[in-house]
Design a protein around this motif. Structure first.
Motif, PDB file in Angstrom:
ATOM      1  N   MET A   1       0.849  -1.183   0.000  1.00  0.00           N
ATOM      2  CA  MET A   1       0.000   0.000   0.000  1.00  0.00           C
ATOM      3  C   MET A   1       0.887   1.237   0.000  1.00  0.00           C
ATOM      4  SD  MET A   1      -3.032   1.301   0.155  1.00  0.00           S
ATOM      5  CE  MET A   1      -3.873  -0.248   0.506  1.00  0.00           C
ATOM      6  N   CYS A   2       0.629   2.167  -0.923  1.00  0.00           N
ATOM      7  CA  CYS A   2       1.430   3.388  -1.004  1.00  0.00           C
ATOM      8  C   CYS A   2       0.523   4.613  -0.926  1.00  0.00           C
ATOM      9  CB  CYS A   2       2.224   3.434  -2.306  1.00  0.00           C
ATOM     10  SG  CYS A   2       3.453   2.123  -2.467  1.00  0.00           S
ATOM     11  N   VAL A   3       1.011   5.630  -0.258  1.00  0.00           N
ATOM     12  CA  VAL A   3       0.289   6.892  -0.141  1.00  0.00           C
ATOM     13  C   VAL A   3       1.212   8.016  -0.612  1.00  0.00           C
ATOM     14  CG1 VAL A   3      -0.840   8.535   1.404  1.00  0.00           C
ATOM     15  CG2 VAL A   3      -1.065   6.070   1.816  1.00  0.00           C
ATOM     16  N   VAL A   4       0.756   8.778  -1.598  1.00  0.00           N
ATOM     17  CA  VAL A   4       1.527   9.933  -2.070  1.00  0.00           C
ATOM     18  C   VAL A   4       0.682  11.181  -1.862  1.00  0.00           C
ATOM     19  CG1 VAL A   4       2.727  11.005  -4.003  1.00  0.00           C
ATOM     20  CG2 VAL A   4       2.675   8.512  -3.805  1.00  0.00           C
ATOM     21  N   ASP A   5       1.104  12.027  -0.918  1.00  0.00           N
ATOM     22  CA  ASP A   5       0.350  13.240  -0.589  1.00  0.00           C
ATOM     23  C   ASP A   5       1.301  14.217   0.056  1.00  0.00           C
ATOM     24  OD1 ASP A   5      -1.489  15.162   0.735  1.00  0.00           O
ATOM     25  OD2 ASP A   5      -3.039  13.704   0.202  1.00  0.00           O
ATOM     26  N   ASP A   6       1.247  15.494  -0.340  1.00  0.00           N
ATOM     27  CA  ASP A   6       2.164  16.484   0.219  1.00  0.00           C
ATOM     28  C   ASP A   6       1.744  16.943   1.608  1.00  0.00           C
ATOM     29  OD1 ASP A   6      -0.057  17.737  -1.130  1.00  0.00           O
ATOM     30  OD2 ASP A   6       0.949  19.659  -0.797  1.00  0.00           O
ATOM     31  N   ASP A   7       0.554  16.565   2.059  1.00  0.00           N
ATOM     32  CA  ASP A   7       0.065  16.922   3.389  1.00  0.00           C
ATOM     33  C   ASP A   7       0.489  15.853   4.385  1.00  0.00           C
ATOM     34  OD1 ASP A   7      -1.465  17.334   5.723  1.00  0.00           O
ATOM     35  OD2 ASP A   7      -3.032  18.351   4.571  1.00  0.00           O
ATOM     36  N   ALA A   8       1.402  16.223   5.296  1.00  0.00           N
ATOM     37  CA  ALA A   8       1.941  15.262   6.261  1.00  0.00           C
ATOM     38  C   ALA A   8       0.846  14.687   7.150  1.00  0.00           C
ATOM     39  CB  ALA A   8       3.020  15.930   7.114  1.00  0.00           C
ATOM     40  N   MET A   9      -0.149  15.497   7.511  1.00  0.00           N
ATOM     41  CA  MET A   9      -1.224  15.015   8.379  1.00  0.00           C
ATOM     42  C   MET A   9      -2.062  13.953   7.662  1.00  0.00           C
ATOM     43  SD  MET A   9      -2.552  18.444  10.377  1.00  0.00           S
ATOM     44  CE  MET A   9      -3.742  17.452  11.281  1.00  0.00           C
ATOM     45  N   VAL A  10      -2.301  14.165   6.385  1.00  0.00           N
ATOM     46  CA  VAL A  10      -3.060  13.184   5.607  1.00  0.00           C
ATOM     47  C   VAL A  10      -2.272  11.877   5.520  1.00  0.00           C
ATOM     48  CG1 VAL A  10      -3.957  12.616   3.323  1.00  0.00           C
ATOM     49  CG2 VAL A  10      -4.316  14.908   4.272  1.00  0.00           C
ATOM     50  N   ARG A  11      -0.974  11.978   5.252  1.00  0.00           N
ATOM     51  CA  ARG A  11      -0.145  10.776   5.160  1.00  0.00           C
ATOM     52  C   ARG A  11      -0.169  10.001   6.469  1.00  0.00           C
ATOM     53  NH1 ARG A  11       3.613  14.377   3.021  1.00  0.00           N
ATOM     54  NH2 ARG A  11       5.046  14.056   4.788  1.00  0.00           N
ATOM     55  N   THR A  12      -0.030  10.723   7.567  1.00  0.00           N
ATOM     56  CA  THR A  12       0.009  10.068   8.872  1.00  0.00           C
ATOM     57  C   THR A  12      -1.321   9.409   9.216  1.00  0.00           C
ATOM     58  OG1 THR A  12       1.671  11.646   9.695  1.00  0.00           O
ATOM     59  CG2 THR A  12       0.406  10.413  11.341  1.00  0.00           C
ATOM     60  N   SER A  13      -2.409  10.129   8.984  1.00  0.00           N
ATOM     61  CA  SER A  13      -3.723   9.589   9.324  1.00  0.00           C
ATOM     62  C   SER A  13      -4.052   8.357   8.477  1.00  0.00           C
ATOM     63  CB  SER A  13      -4.806  10.658   9.157  1.00  0.00           C
ATOM     64  OG  SER A  13      -4.889  11.092   7.820  1.00  0.00           O
ATOM     65  N   LEU A  14      -3.714   8.411   7.198  1.00  0.00           N
ATOM     66  CA  LEU A  14      -3.964   7.261   6.334  1.00  0.00           C
ATOM     67  C   LEU A  14      -3.096   6.075   6.728  1.00  0.00           C
ATOM     68  CD1 LEU A  14      -4.306   8.930   2.810  1.00  0.00           C
ATOM     69  CD2 LEU A  14      -6.098   7.755   4.100  1.00  0.00           C
ATOM     70  N   GLN A  15      -1.852   6.348   7.063  1.00  0.00           N
ATOM     71  CA  GLN A  15      -0.963   5.274   7.479  1.00  0.00           C
ATOM     72  C   GLN A  15      -1.474   4.596   8.745  1.00  0.00           C
ATOM     73  OE1 GLN A  15       3.123   6.431   8.048  1.00  0.00           O
ATOM     74  NE2 GLN A  15       3.840   4.306   8.119  1.00  0.00           N
ATOM     75  N   MET A  16      -1.895   5.396   9.723  1.00  0.00           N
ATOM     76  CA  MET A  16      -2.409   4.836  10.963  1.00  0.00           C
ATOM     77  C   MET A  16      -3.673   4.015  10.723  1.00  0.00           C
ATOM     78  SD  MET A  16      -1.824   8.079  13.560  1.00  0.00           S
ATOM     79  CE  MET A  16      -2.682   7.248  14.915  1.00  0.00           C
ATOM     80  N   LEU A  17      -4.568   4.540   9.893  1.00  0.00           N
ATOM     81  CA  LEU A  17      -5.818   3.849   9.597  1.00  0.00           C
ATOM     82  C   LEU A  17      -5.557   2.504   8.936  1.00  0.00           C
ATOM     83  CD1 LEU A  17      -8.922   3.710   9.173  1.00  0.00           C
ATOM     84  CD2 LEU A  17      -8.565   4.943   7.021  1.00  0.00           C
ATOM     85  N   LEU A  18      -4.677   2.489   7.953  1.00  0.00           N
ATOM     86  CA  LEU A  18      -4.440   1.280   7.185  1.00  0.00           C
ATOM     87  C   LEU A  18      -3.607   0.258   7.943  1.00  0.00           C
ATOM     88  CD1 LEU A  18      -3.828   2.971   3.723  1.00  0.00           C
ATOM     89  CD2 LEU A  18      -5.918   1.893   4.562  1.00  0.00           C
TER      90      LEU A  18
END
Length: 205
Positions: A1-18
């Protein structure tokens, strides 16, 4: 699973959720970082922001298409509009979600995408096995296979090839043994597991 987003909060929240769901997640702040990782294009699903500094999500999608990277892409954006979504979908994206999005919708989409990718890999493995079996045939066995697929009886094949009926029966028996089939109907089902161009090419031998 990969997440590409310049918003650090979005990256962190998605990582934690997944990761709570047991998924391995790699995150990237921009498209360049993603492309710099040689393993990234092999991820099962790519959650991709549309608007980012430098290369946009749509430009990254185009790069992946040029490289024939077969990765399911889900675009996520707080600024997306209908034309942008249409462009992304036409280029192969599986969906386009507006921020903020429903977490359960995201999870359901990801699980569906993973199942599709696993099914595609299973089909590819099956096609590779069919091609391997076809490649194991001798030129004469391929000719017999072609004739069998045309519906010709052994006697007709023997007459066409100018050989004895027994010789055709031997070639046919070896051919079917290599393909791992017992009946002509099994051959048709087997060849459905190979891509049409490859199957046809192998049959023409």
């Amino acid at each position: 699973m990969c997440v590409v987003d310049d918003d650090a909060m979005v990256r962190t929240s998605l990582q934690m959720l997944l990761e709570v769901l047991g998924m391995r997640v790699s995150t990237y702040a921009d498209a360049a970082a993603f492309l710099a990782d040689p393993l990234a294009p092999d991820c099962d699903v790519l959650l991709l922001d549309v608007r980012m500094p430098g290369m946009s999500g749509l430009q990254l999608q185009a790069q992946l298409n040029e490289r024939h990277a077969d990765v399911p892409i889900l675009f996520i954006s707080g600024h997306g509009d209908i034309p942008m979504a249409v462009r992304a979908m036409r280029a192969g994206a599986l969906d386009f979600l507006q921020k903020p999005f429903n977490e359960q919708v995201l999870i359901d989409w990801i699980q569906t995408a993973i199942q599709r990718r696993e099914s595609a890999r299973d089909r590819a493995d099956g096609a590779d096995e069919v091609r391997r079996r076809l490649a194991s045939l001798t030129p004469r066995e391929r000719e017999v296979l072609d004739a069998v697929m045309e519906g010709k009886a052994n006697k007709v094949i023997a007459a066409d090839f100018g050989v004895s009926l027994k010789t055709v029966e031997q070639h046919r028996s070896r051919m079917m043994g290599k393909l791992g089939v017992r009946k002509v109907a099994d051959i048709f089902r087997l060849l459905q597991g190979a891509d049409p161009p490859d199957a046809g090419g192998a049959l023409l031998g």
